[in-house]
Scaffold this motif. Structure first.
Motif, PDB file in Angstrom:
ATOM      1  N   HIS B 262       1.231  -0.854   0.143  1.00  0.00           N
ATOM      2  CA  HIS B 262       0.042   0.015  -0.564  1.00  0.00           C
ATOM      3  C   HIS B 262       0.899   1.007  -0.272  1.00  0.00           C
ATOM      4  CE1 HIS B 262      -3.463   2.576  -0.037  1.00  0.00           C
ATOM      5  NE2 HIS B 262      -2.586   3.693   0.304  1.00  0.00           N
ATOM      6  N   HIS B 311      -6.744  -2.606   3.917  1.00  0.00           N
ATOM      7  CA  HIS B 311      -8.553  -1.959   3.224  1.00  0.00           C
ATOM      8  C   HIS B 311      -8.187  -3.255   1.309  1.00  0.00           C
ATOM      9  CE1 HIS B 311      -6.231   1.433   1.190  1.00  0.00           C
ATOM     10  NE2 HIS B 311      -5.276   0.253   0.387  1.00  0.00           N
ATOM     11  N   HIS B 312      -6.996  -3.949   1.429  1.00  0.00           N
ATOM     12  CA  HIS B 312      -6.679  -4.717   0.273  1.00  0.00           C
ATOM     13  C   HIS B 312      -7.460  -5.930   0.814  1.00  0.00           C
ATOM     14  CE1 HIS B 312      -4.195  -2.130  -1.724  1.00  0.00           C
ATOM     15  NE2 HIS B 312      -3.735  -1.926  -0.946  1.00  0.00           N
TER      16      HIS B 312
END
Ligand SMILES: [Cu+2]
Ligand SMILES: [Cu+2]
Lengths: 319, 565
Positions: B262, B311-312
C-alpha cells in the motif's frame, strides 16, 4: 445475470442485501459525480477565464482568504468522508452477526472446482442450489491454495482458505440462475473455476434434494465416522471419562488447560481434530491423537456437523 | 511562449551530444562508469523505457486475448504468465523507480543548487542493482515466465506454482535495494546539500515529494524484501511459514505484502504530485496555492499510508472489526489527496494560463487522479469493496491512479524538462496531440472496466462469460489508441534529439534553480553556487502582474539566457 444473456450493465440483485449495497453504490456515484463535476467545472472556468492574455480582471487575493478557504475545504472534506465511512460501515455492521438457524451448506474449494455438500449429504460440483427466502450460510475451506467464492448477484465474496474455515451468509429472494466465480487467482484454470447458483422456491428445492442420489444425513455420516475412526472409544466411554463429553459443546465456552477460554466454533472443532495438542481442555490429559492426514476435508465437515448437532440424549441409543 | 525564445541561429549546427554534461565524454565507459547524477538519470531513463515496452507488449497480448470470451489466442497458462509479467515489470521496473530515478535523479541536485547527489557512487550502484534485477526478470521471461500474479500470494507462490517464482522474487528483491539506495541518497542530499538561503519552506514541491517518497521507500521496501525472503524460504527450503497444512498462516503473507504494497502506491503517486505541482504554477504563471498545506498533505499521506494496508483484505478472512478500522483510516488518508486537487485547481485562479503539452498532461493528471481517488472511496467502503475487490473495478481504479495519474505526470515531466535535459525543444503540436490522445485513449480503455467490474467480471480471467464481451472489446480498442499515444512521444522525442530547436536555459520562464543554468547543464551543474532569496513559484507576487510588464520581463530573461550560453 444468467449465463445466456449477452450484455450486462448492472448485475442482477437477488437479495435484499444486494439491493441495499446498490443503494450505497448509487449514493457514492452521486457524490462522485458532484465532486468530479465541481473539479472539471473549476478547471474549465479558470482555465478559460484566465487563459493567457484574456481581459479578465485578476484581482489580488488577501492572505486570509486563502487560509480560510484552505481550512474550510479541509474540514468539509474530512466531515464528508467520515460521513460516507459511517454510511457504508453501518450497513456492514448489521451483516456481522449472521441470522439464527441458517441452512448450512459446506463448500470445499480445490484447484479448480467447487465441491458443495448440503446438510442432508447431497453433493454437487460447481453448482449451488439454494431455496429462496431461507437464510443460508456457507462454511468454506480449501484443500490447496486460496480461492474466493464470489456470487455477484448477491454482492458477496469471501476468500476460501486452506486450513481455516471462513463463511458467508445470504438470503436470496429472487429465483433464477446466477453466476458463481472464483475471485482469487489460484493457478492455471482459475478462470474456469466457476459455475452457477440456482435459487429455487422452497418446495422445488426440497423436490430437487429428494431427487438427488446419495441423500443421507451429513450428521449421520459424521456419527458413523465418529465410531469408525475410534473417536467414540474415548469420547463415549462409560463411567470414568478420559475425554470430554461433546454434547452441547458447539457454541459454548471451553476452559483451557493453559488458562483462558475459547469459544467452540467450527474452527475450534476442526483444530481439535487436527491439532488436539494445541488447545487442551482443562482437566484432561493431552492423549487425543491428531487425525491430520487420516481424514479428508469432507470427512472433517461430517464430523464437525455431527458434533454440532450432538446434544447427548441420542448417546444412549447408539451405544 | 516557447516560440518567442527559440534560439534559431544555432538550431541545426551541432550534435545534441556536444554540449554540457552530454558532451563530457562519448565512450561507453564514460556512461557506464559515470557518477554524474544527470548521466545516471539518462541510464535509468533508457532502462525504464525498455521495461515500459516489455510490460506494454505483455499487456497488448492480454488485451488481444480478451477480445473474445473464449481462451483462444494464448493458453490459460500463457495468459497467467503474461499478466504476471505485465504487473511485475510495470510496478517494480517502471512505476516505482519511474519519476524518482529519472527526473528525481536529474533534477534534485539542480533544484537544490548543488553539484551532485550526496553519494554519487551509491547512485551508480543503485542503477546497477536495477539492471541486475531487470536481468533476472528477463531471465524469467526467457525461461518460461512466472504465473503468480505480481502479488505472489501464498501458498500458491510458495508451494503450488510450477513457474520461475524464485527468480522473479529475486528480481524484485534486488531491484528493491536499488530503490532503497536511491531513497537514502535523496534524503541525505536534501538534508545536507541545499544552496545557501534554500530553507525547507523554500523547497519546490517536487523536492518535497522526493523527500517524502524517499522516506516511504526506506521504511517500506525492507518489509517487501523480508516478505519475499520468507516466501522463498518456504518454497526453496521448505520452511513452513505460510503453509497451512504445516501450521503456517497464508494470511500472514498478505499482511506483510500489503504493508509494503500500500505505501508502494504512494511511492508511485507522490512523485507525480510533485511534478504536477511544478508544472501547473509555471503554465498558470501563478504561485502554487496553499504551499504549506501541500507540504503537510504530502507528509500526512506518507504517514497515514502506512496504516491502511488492511483495505486490501476485507474479504480475506480478516476480522470484521479490523476491517472497520482499516476502512476508517482509508477514508482519512483520502483527505490530503483531495486537498491537493483543490489546491491545484485554485492555483489557476487569476493566472495567465497557456497550454503547452506539459500543462495538458497536468490537466489530464488532475482529472484522472480525481476519478481514481474517488473510486478509492468506493473501495474503502466495506460493502462496496466486497463486490468490487478482485474484479475489474479494482483494476480500473488503480490504473486511474497509476497510469492516469503517475504515467500522465511522467509525460508531463518528460515534456517539461526535456529542453533542460537534452537542450532541444520537442515539437509542440505533436506533443499536444499525443497528450489529448493519451487522455482519451486512457478513458476509453479503463472506464468500461468500472462497469464490468461492478457487474461481476473477476480479474485475472483469460476466458469469461459472453455478457462481458462488449466491455472487453471497448477496453481492447482503447488500449490500441493508448498504444499509439505512447509510441508518438517515443518517435518525436527521438526526432527532436537531431532536429528539434535548440532550447534556451529557461524556455518556460520558470522559477526553479534548475532553469538558471544552461540547457543541457554543464557537468558541474552551476558555474557559481546560486543563493536563494525567496520562496518557490515566484511567478505573480501579488496574484496579478500587468501583462506588458510580464512580456518585458520574459524578454529580459531570454536575453540573460542567451548570455549564459
Ligand atoms: Cu481461483
Ligand atoms: Cu492500498
Amino acid at each position: 445475470m444468467t449465463a445466456d444473456s449477452h450484455f450486462v450493465f448492472l448485475p442482477a440483485a437477488a437479495s435484499a442485501h444486494a439491493r441495499h449495497v446498490d443503494w450505497i453504490y448509487f449514493g457514492l456515484i452521486g457524490v462522485s459525480v458532484v465532486i468530479v463535476g465541481l473539479v472539471v467545472a473549476l478547471l474549465l472556468t479558470f482555465g478559460i477565464r484566465y487563459r493567457s492574455g484574456s481581459p479578465a480582471p485578476r484581482g489580488k487575493l488577501p492572505e486570509w482568504v486563502s487560509r480560510e478557504i484552505e481550512i474550510g475545504w479541509t474540514v468539509a472534506t474530512l466531515f464528508a468522508f467520515i460521513f460516507i465511512f459511517w454510511f457504508a460501515a453501518a450497513s456492514f455492521l448489521t451483516t456481522i452477526g449472521a441470522a439464527s438457524n441458517p441452512l448450512e451448506i459446506h463448500v470445499v474449494g480445490k484447484q479448480w472446482m467447487w465441491k458443495i455438500e448440503h446438510p442432508n449429504g447431497v453433493r454437487e460440483i460447481n453448482e449451488l442450489h439454494v431455496p429462496a427466502d431461507v437464510p443460508v450460510r456457507l462454511v468454506m475451506i480449501s484443500q490447496d491454495v486460496i480461492h474466493s467464492f464470489f456470487l455477484p448477484a448477491l454482492r458477496i465474496k469471501q476468500d476460501v482458505l486452506p486450513g481455516r474455515y471462513t463463511s458467508e451468509s445470504f438470503t436470496a429472494d429472487k429465483t433464477g440462475s446466477y453466476d458463481l466465480f472464483c475471485a482469487e487467482y489460484c493457478g492455471s484454470d482459475h478462470a474456469r473455476m466457476g459455475g452457477r447458483i440456482v435459487v429455487m422456491p422452497k418446495a422445488e428445492y426440497q423436490a430437487w434434494l429428494d431427487a438427488q442420489p446419495g441423500a443421507e444425513n451429513l450428521a449421520g455420516k459424521g456419527r458413523q465416522l465418529f465410531t469408525q475412526l475410534g473417536c467414540a472409544g474415548c469420547h463415549f466411554e462409560k463411567g470414568h471419562r478420559r475425554a470430554p463429553d461433546l454434547a452441547g459443546l458447539y457454541g459454548s465456552y471451553v476452559q483451557l488447560a493453559g488458562g483462558g477460554t475459547v469459544r467452540a466454533d467450527e474452527a475450534y472443532l476442526r483444530d481439535s481434530i487436527l491439532q488436539p495438542a494445541r488447545q487442551v481442555v482443562a482437566g484432561y490429559a493431552p492423549i487425543m491423537p491428531s487425525f491430520k492426514g487420516t481424514v479428508s476435508e469432507d470427512q472433517i465437515f461430517s464430523l464437525v456437523t455431527f458434533i454440532k448437532s450432538f446434544s447427548g440424549d441420542r448417546e444412549e441409543t447408539t451405544q | 511562449m516557447s516560440d518567442a525564445v527559440l534560439d534559431k541561429t544555432s538550431a541545426r549546427d551541432e550534435s545534441t551530444f556536444d554540449k554540457g554534461y552530454l558532451g563530457a565524454g562519448h565512450t561507453l565507459r564514460s556512461w557506464l562508469f559515470t557518477t554524474d547524477h544527470k548521466r545516471i538519470a539518462i541510464l535509468y531513463t533508457l532502462t525504464l523505457t525498455v521495461f515500459f515496452f516489455v510490460g506494454g507488449i505483455a499487456i497488448a497480448l492480454v488485451r488481444i486475448e480478451l477480445v473474445t470470451p473464449a481462451q483462444d489466442f494464448v493458453s490459460a497458462d500463457e495468459y497467467n504468465r503474461l499478466f504476471t509479467l505485465h504487473g511485475i515489470v510495470m510496478v517494480w521496473f517502471f512505476l516505482v523507480p519511474s519519476i524518482p530515478a529519472t527526473f528525481g535523479n536529474f533534477l534534485l541536485p539542480l533544484m537544490l543548487g548543488s553539484r551532485d547527489l550526496a553519494f554519487p557512487r551509491l547512485n551508480l550502484f543503485s542503477w546497477y542493482l536495477t539492471v541486475i534485477g531487470g536481468a533476472f526478470t528477463i531471465y524469467v521471461l526467457l525461461a518460461g515466465g512466472v504465473d503468480t500474479g505480481w502479488t505472489f500470494y501464498t501458498p500458491y507462490s510458495s508451494i503450488y506454482s510450477n513457474s520461475h517464482v524464485i527468480a522473479a522474487a529475486t528480481a524484485v528483491f534486488v531491484a528493491g535495494f536499488g530503490t532503497i539506495a536511491t531513497g537514502i541518497n535523496f534524503i541525505v542530499t536534501i538534508h545536507t546539500m541545499r544552496a545557501p538561503g534554500l530553507t525547507w519552506f523554500r523547497l519546490p514541491l517536487f523536492v518535497w515529494s522526493m523527500y517524502t517518497v524517499s522516506i516511504v521507500i526506506v521504511l517500506a521496501t525492507p518489509v517487501l524484501a523480508m516478505t519475499l525472503t520468507l516466501m522463498m524460504a518456504e518454497r526453496f527450503l521448505g520452511v513452513p511459514i505460510f503453509n497451512a497444512s504445516e501450521g503456517g498462516d497464508p494470511l500472514l503473507f498478505q499482511h506483510l505484502f500489503w504493508f509494503y504494497s500500500h505505501p508502494a502506491v504512494y511511492i508511485m503517486i507522490l512523485p507525480a504530485m510533485g511534478v504536477v505541482s511544478e508544472v501547473i504554477p509555471c503554465f498558470a504563471r501563478r504561485r502554487l496555492f496553499g504551499y504549506d498545506f501541500m507540504v503537510y498533505a504530502l507528509a500526512a499521506i506518507s504517514l497515514i499510508g502506512f496504516f491502511v494496508w488492511g483495505h486490501h483484505m476485507f474479504v480475506s478472512g480478516q476480522s470484521p472489526y479490523a476491517n472497520l478500522v482499516f476502512s476508517f483510516l482509508s477514508f482519512i488518508v483520502a483527505v490530503p489527496s483531495a486537498i491537493k486537487v483543490f489546491n491545484w485547481t485554485a492555483t489557476l485562479y487569476g493566472g495567465q494560463i497557456s497550454y503547452e503539452a506539459p500543462m495538458l498532461y497536468a490537466f489530464g493528471f488532475v482529472g484522472l487522479f480525481t476519478i481514481g481517488g474517488l473510486t478509492g472511496l468506493f473501495l474503502a467502503s466495506i460493502p462496496i469493496d466486497v463486490q468490487a475487490t478482485d474484479t475489474y473495478f479494482v483494476v480500473a481504479h488503480f490504473h486511474y491512479v497509476m497510469v492516469g495519474g503517475t504515467v500522465s505526470a511522467f509525460f508531463a515531466a518528460l515534456h517539461f524538462w526535456w529542453p533542460k535535459i537534452t537542450g532541444r525543444m520537442y515539437p509542440e503540436t505533436w506533443a499536444r496531440f499525443a497528450a489529448v490522445l493519451m487522455f482519451f485513449g486512457f478513458n476509453f480503455t479503463f472506464f468500461p472496466q468500472f462497469i464490468m467490474g461492478w457487474a461481476g467480471m473477476p480479474r485475472r480471467y483469460g476466458s469469461y462469460p459472453p455478457e462481458f464481451q462488449v466491455y472487453h472489446v471497448l477496453s481492447s480498442a482503447g488500449a490500441a489508441v493508448l498504444a499509439i499515444a505512447y509510441l508518438l512521444p517515443f518517435a518525436y522525442m527521438i526526432w527532436s534529439l537531431r532536429w528539434g530547436q535548440r532550447a534556451p536555459g529557461n524556455p518556460w520562464q520558470a522559477t526553479g534553480l534548475e532553469w538558471q543554468t544552461p540547457s543541457p547543464p554543464p557537468k558541474h551543474n552551476f558555474d557559481r553556487v546560486p543563493t536563494v532569496e525567496h520562496g518557490p513559484y515566484d511567478y505573480h507576487h501579488e496574484g496579478y502582474v500587468d501583462q506588458k510588464e510580464e512580456i518585458a520581463g520574459s524578454m529580459q530573461t531570454a536575453q540573460t539566457d542567451g548570455d549564459q550560453e
